[in-house]
Design a protein around this motif. Sequence first.
Motif, PDB file in Angstrom:
ATOM      1  N   THR A   1      -7.010  -5.010   0.408  1.00  0.00           N
ATOM      2  CA  THR A   1      -5.966  -5.873  -0.129  1.00  0.00           C
ATOM      3  C   THR A   1      -6.279  -7.304   0.286  1.00  0.00           C
ATOM      4  O   THR A   1      -6.816  -7.553   1.361  1.00  0.00           O
TER       5      THR A   1
ATOM      6  N   THR B   1       0.838  -1.205   0.000  1.00  0.00           N
ATOM      7  CA  THR B   1       0.000   0.000   0.000  1.00  0.00           C
ATOM      8  C   THR B   1       0.867   1.247   0.000  1.00  0.00           C
ATOM      9  O   THR B   1       0.601   2.200  -0.737  1.00  0.00           O
TER      10      THR B   1
ATOM     11  N   TRP C   1      -2.077   6.401   4.565  1.00  0.00           N
ATOM     12  CA  TRP C   1      -2.920   5.222   4.799  1.00  0.00           C
ATOM     13  C   TRP C   1      -2.692   4.715   6.219  1.00  0.00           C
ATOM     14  O   TRP C   1      -1.670   4.987   6.843  1.00  0.00           O
TER      15      TRP C   1
END
Length: 161
Positions: free
Chosen positions: A132, A85, A95
Amino acid sequence: MNESIHPTLVLYNKLSDLPMGKILFTRGVCFKAPYFATIRPLITGLRPGYGEVKIRKRRSVQNHLGTVHAIAMCNMAELASGTMTEISVPATHRWIPKGMEVEYLKKAETDLIAVARAELPGQWPDSGDFSTRVEVQNIHGEVVARMVITMWVSVKKKQTA
């Protein structure tokens, strides 16, 4: 997807071709986020939408059954997902993990590899969930656990002078 390559990915790409380069890169990540060091991971693959982490089955990651502890698998899954990420979101965004769904499928009796994958949006929104998928496999290629890790991605706050 990003117009430019994330500096963390540039560093990974430079180091990964060197002897012990992936070890050095992983140690740097673990220095920044020390809890990951508890499983002695090795980041073995990293590109936008993909992250890969390996751990060895050692006594310190085992449970009372002599298999790899469930939380050690969650730890490696979060590391694979988080590094992926980090290098996938634009430099304008940040994030943080928001949640994890976990499915344990069989005993983890060998060294393990966690592979995180995600579909990257054509354009990142100002904020929102980014999911994810992670599969943890044994050395025989059998999936021993599956995770879906949800990240909260948002635009970085502007710094005021």
